[in-house]
Motif scaffolding. Structure first.
Motif, mmCIF file in Angstrom:
data_model
loop_
_atom_site.group_PDB
_atom_site.id
_atom_site.type_symbol
_atom_site.label_atom_id
_atom_site.label_comp_id
_atom_site.label_asym_id
_atom_site.label_seq_id
_atom_site.Cartn_x
_atom_site.Cartn_y
_atom_site.Cartn_z
ATOM 1 N N LEU A 179 0.657 -1.392 -0.043
ATOM 2 C CA LEU A 179 0.134 0.033 0.221
ATOM 3 C C LEU A 179 0.704 1.319 0.264
ATOM 4 O O LEU A 179 1.808 1.462 1.225
ATOM 5 N N LEU A 180 0.495 1.902 -1.081
ATOM 6 C CA LEU A 180 1.613 3.182 -1.349
ATOM 7 C C LEU A 180 0.809 4.267 -0.738
ATOM 8 O O LEU A 180 -0.341 3.971 -1.589
ATOM 9 N N TYR A 181 1.009 5.317 0.320
ATOM 10 C CA TYR A 181 -0.166 6.071 0.806
ATOM 11 C C TYR A 181 0.590 7.726 0.919
ATOM 12 O O TYR A 181 1.117 7.465 1.053
ATOM 13 N N ARG A 182 -0.125 9.119 0.635
ATOM 14 C CA ARG A 182 0.157 9.964 1.388
ATOM 15 C C ARG A 182 -0.087 10.552 2.353
ATOM 16 O O ARG A 182 -2.171 10.371 2.226
ATOM 17 N N LYS A 183 0.938 10.392 3.402
ATOM 18 C CA LYS A 183 0.184 11.132 4.753
ATOM 19 C C LYS A 183 -0.286 12.918 4.712
ATOM 20 O O LYS A 183 0.139 13.380 3.724
ATOM 21 N N LYS A 184 -1.066 12.827 5.525
ATOM 22 C CA LYS A 184 -1.717 14.653 5.107
ATOM 23 C C LYS A 184 -1.014 15.771 4.960
ATOM 24 O O LYS A 184 -1.335 16.893 3.944
ATOM 25 N N ARG A 185 0.118 15.744 6.065
ATOM 26 C CA ARG A 185 0.619 16.231 6.062
ATOM 27 C C ARG A 185 2.125 16.463 5.407
ATOM 28 O O ARG A 185 2.523 17.471 5.074
ATOM 29 N N THR A 186 2.616 15.685 5.420
ATOM 30 C CA THR A 186 3.790 15.585 5.090
ATOM 31 C C THR A 186 3.646 14.828 3.519
ATOM 32 O O THR A 186 5.334 14.633 3.105
ATOM 33 N N GLY A 187 3.002 14.354 3.139
ATOM 34 C CA GLY A 187 2.803 13.216 1.941
ATOM 35 C C GLY A 187 2.955 13.517 0.115
ATOM 36 O O GLY A 187 2.987 13.197 -0.273
ATOM 37 N N TYR A 188 3.705 15.073 0.134
ATOM 38 C CA TYR A 188 3.583 15.643 -1.152
ATOM 39 C C TYR A 188 4.517 15.475 -1.315
ATOM 40 O O TYR A 188 5.621 15.299 -2.727
ATOM 41 N N LYS A 189 5.821 14.795 -0.915
ATOM 42 C CA LYS A 189 7.089 14.293 -0.947
ATOM 43 C C LYS A 189 7.454 13.021 -1.296
ATOM 44 O O LYS A 189 8.147 12.669 -2.394
ATOM 45 N N SER A 190 6.324 12.556 -0.772
ATOM 46 C CA SER A 190 6.826 10.702 -1.059
ATOM 47 C C SER A 190 5.355 10.083 -0.339
ATOM 48 O O SER A 190 5.062 10.816 0.200
ATOM 49 N N PHE A 191 5.890 8.203 -0.498
ATOM 50 C CA PHE A 191 4.441 7.643 -0.502
ATOM 51 C C PHE A 191 5.582 7.205 1.193
ATOM 52 O O PHE A 191 6.211 7.022 0.571
ATOM 53 N N THR A 192 4.010 6.577 1.655
ATOM 54 C CA THR A 192 4.800 5.811 3.189
ATOM 55 C C THR A 192 4.287 4.574 2.207
ATOM 56 O O THR A 192 3.225 4.518 1.610
ATOM 57 N N ILE A 193 4.895 3.743 2.567
ATOM 58 C CA ILE A 193 4.806 1.966 2.673
ATOM 59 C C ILE A 193 4.469 1.125 3.252
ATOM 60 O O ILE A 193 5.214 1.349 4.867
ATOM 61 N N ALA A 194 3.519 0.207 3.522
ATOM 62 C CA ALA A 194 2.729 -0.332 4.399
ATOM 63 C C ALA A 194 2.900 -1.368 3.184
ATOM 64 O O ALA A 194 2.221 -1.908 2.149
ATOM 65 N N VAL A 195 2.731 -2.777 4.409
ATOM 66 C CA VAL A 195 2.572 -3.917 4.008
ATOM 67 C C VAL A 195 1.494 -5.136 4.555
ATOM 68 O O VAL A 195 1.340 -4.691 5.682
ATOM 69 N N SER A 196 1.451 -6.110 3.578
ATOM 70 C CA SER A 196 -0.215 -6.617 4.173
ATOM 71 C C SER A 196 0.202 -8.504 4.313
ATOM 72 O O SER A 196 0.801 -8.292 2.755
#
Length: 605
Positions: free
Chosen positions: A15-32
């Motif tokens: 899962l690649l997702y953007r955090k609301k405040r810091t997500g304009y530069k990079s995605f956060t990566i989560a895995v399941s």
């Protein structure tokens, strides 16, 4: 959570997702590992433009990610300030670093990319927002866009609304495209999902397309959502959705490469008895000289007992009786009716003032119609339609002791009316045992399943108040059962849940009653677990088309005997018939037709 995308590889979902405040530069990566419960990896993913500069993710949207062998493909739209939105293509060898290879100035819709083994069109891209188009390339820089759309909405089907690409992938059947059909309902979009397969050698040629949706957005899901991707995990296809608050939802459905087999090989079907009809009108009996149809059925003491609706010279419906040792060949049939009209609401010796109601019911103008028998304790309870030819048909209830029934002592209790006057009601059925600790009566299955619960059956038999019911068409546009008429026989308890048969029509194939099946949750029968995506029986035999009403299959009874499911039904409102199937095989195929389910995806740090 803001913009997000999902992709599966090696039985894991990223899962690649953007955090609301810091997500304009990079995605956060989560895995399941299961596609539902995600954990943050602590890593990020960056997306770079063709010139190597970091993309501002606030300017990007509509991410679609796929995986082929050791390469990830991403398509996304990019819009900077007042400039026109463009479609971009990026690749990665891991999910951490993405490089954009090119963009399309004339395309601004979501797309899906797939890599093939054909040199002349090594890369294929499906795109579109109303119709789906195709582009091909040998290097991802120079693209050929085909003039004609490869997939269009189909009027009268589930996908008659604007289409949007979900994903594309290579399978042994061809190039599989998953797409969304988007129906506007008030201020929100309601989604259905379809699948099409294209010839890998002629990718503009569609060689197969699902007749029914593989998933539909349930009516109970009121949130406005948008799709963010698709993943396959452990032989399940998961579809991901995001609402305006950033919440992530997961829906499960049939894997696309198994869908064609599901529609053909895993179709729960019934086999008609070669000797149908099993009960025909008898010209020697004035009370059943014209029609004998719509039998109720119970299995007791090694015999199948049926009560069938009969019409004779008087054009009044009464109920006859027959029994069989094997459920197929009926060696006992009584010469007199076993249940006849007794009250004015059933058409007995009633004079009327005014203008009669022109509602004709099954070829008659009154009587006792369409019985359903349910054993509860030491009594058989029978719901039936009471009609006097003047007012609207109503649902009535009576009962008889099992010992009297088997001994042919027809000591029926005085009937009571369950449904209100001045409304048409039919197809009400009792459950054979308690649900939630109470007796249960199902009085509607469309648009919702409605059940009335009682502490005691005496509440029914001594009833002075009617049950308020509601009937309407369910939102099943494009399905074979887009006009559900009502329940068939009383529910049968199985290991999978309550097995319920129902009658339905297709507005594209009008005036033909077909039979479907569904499995309901054993503890909450208002919840549909499985539903046949095709009819289990359609009126195709001659005796289902030649009679009082052509094109009719109408079931009021079903039993399980010696591991066989026996379904009894009326054909053409004239004769009684039977169809059978091995019960375990039938259920095994039916459970393949799972109804849509929803789960909330969880992301933990």
């Amino acid at each position: 959570m803001q913009e997000a995308a999902v992709v599966a590889r090696d039985n894991r979902v990223f899962l690649l997702y953007r955090k609301k405040r810091t997500g304009y530069k990079s995605f956060t990566i989560a895995v399941s590992d299961d596609g539902i419960h995600f954990r943050d990896t602590g890593e990020t993913a960056e997306l770079r433009a063709e010139n190597g500069l970091l993309r501002n993710l606030n300017e990007c949207a509509s991410f679609r990610v796929t995986s082929h062998e050791d390469v990830f493909f991403m398509s996304y739209t990019h819009q900077r300030r007042a400039k026109k939105r463009t479609l971009n293509i990026a690749t990665a060898h891991d999910v951490n670093f993405w490089l954009t290879h090119g963009h399309f100035a004339d395309i601004e819709h979501s797309s899906a990319l797939v890599e093939t083994a054909m040199p002349e069109h090594r890369y294929l891209m499906f795109f579109g927002d109303k119709q789906i188009h195709l582009a091909s390339s040998h290097n991802m820089h120079q693209w050929h866009i085909y003039n004609k759309p490869v997939l269009q909405p189909r009027p009268g089907h589930f996908d008659e609304h604007p289409l949007e690409v979900a994903r594309a992938r290579i399978t042994d059947k061809g190039i599989e495209l998953t797409y969304y059909s988007k129906k506007r309902v008030k201020l929100r979009t309601v989604y259905s999902i379809g699948i099409a397969v294209f010839d890998p050698h002629r990718p503009t040629k569609c060689i197969w397309r699902s007749e029914a949706p593989v998933w539909e957005q349930p009516g109970s899901w009121r949130n406005a959502v948008k799709p963010i991707g698709t993943a396959d995990v452990r032989d399940q296809t998961l579809y991901y959705w995001q609402d305006r608050y950033g919440h992530l939802f997961v829906s499960l459905c049939v894997p696309g490469d198994k869908l064609a087999a599901l529609e053909v090989e895993h179709r729960p079907e019934l086999m008609r008895h070669d000797g149908n009809p099993i009960i025909r009108p008898n010209s020697g009996h004035a009370w059943e000289s014209k029609a004998t149809f719509n039998p109720a059925a119970v299995y007791e003491n090694g015999r199948v007992h049926v009560m069938y609706r009969a019409i004779g010279d008087s054009d009044l419906s009464v109920l006859g009786y027959a029994s069989s040792p094997d459920g197929i060949h009926f060696d006992e049939r009584l010469s007199d009716p076993v249940y006849v009209p007794r009250d004015g609401y059933e058409g007995l010796k009633v004079s009327h003032d005014g203008i009669p109601n022109q509602y004709q019911s099954g070829g008659t103008w009154g009587g006792c119609e369409d019985p359903r028998l349910t054993r509860i304790g030491d009594r058989y309870y029978m719901t039936y339609v009471a009609y006097n030819g003047w007012n609207y048909p109503r649902v009535a209830l009576t009962s008889i002791a099992v010992k009297d029934f088997l001994a042919h002592r027809w000591r029926w209790k005085k009937a009571v009316l369950l449904s209100p006057s001045n409304e048409v009601h039919k197809n009400w059925v009792l459950f054979p045992e308690k649900v939630k600790g109470k007796y249960a009566l199902m009085h509607s299955i469309s648009p919702d399943i409605l059940i009335e619960y009682f502490n005691s059956l005496n509440d029914l038999e001594g009833r002075t108040k009617v049950i308020r019911s509601r009937y309407g068409r369910a939102s099943r546009t494009g399905n074979w059962d887009n006009w559900i008429r009502g329940a068939g026989s009383p529910p049968l308890r199985t290991e999978q849940g309550w097995l319920l048969f129902y009658h339905a029509m297709d507005v594209r194939d009008p005036n033909r009653y077909k039979l479907g099946a569904m499995i309901l949750d054993i503890n909450d029968p208002t919840k549909v677990l499985c539903r046949s995506k095709v009819p289990i029986l359609s009126p195709d035999a001659h005796y289902e088309n030649h009679g009082m009403k052509s094109g009719i299959i109408y079931s009021c009874g079903a039993v399980v005997k010696d591991k066989d499911l026996l379904i009894y039904y009326g054909g053409a409102d004239t004769v009684a018939c039977v169809a059978r199937a091995p019960i375990q095989e039938f259920l095994k195929k039916l459970v393949m037709h799972r109804e849509p389910t929803l789960e909330v995806a969880q992301v933990t740090p």
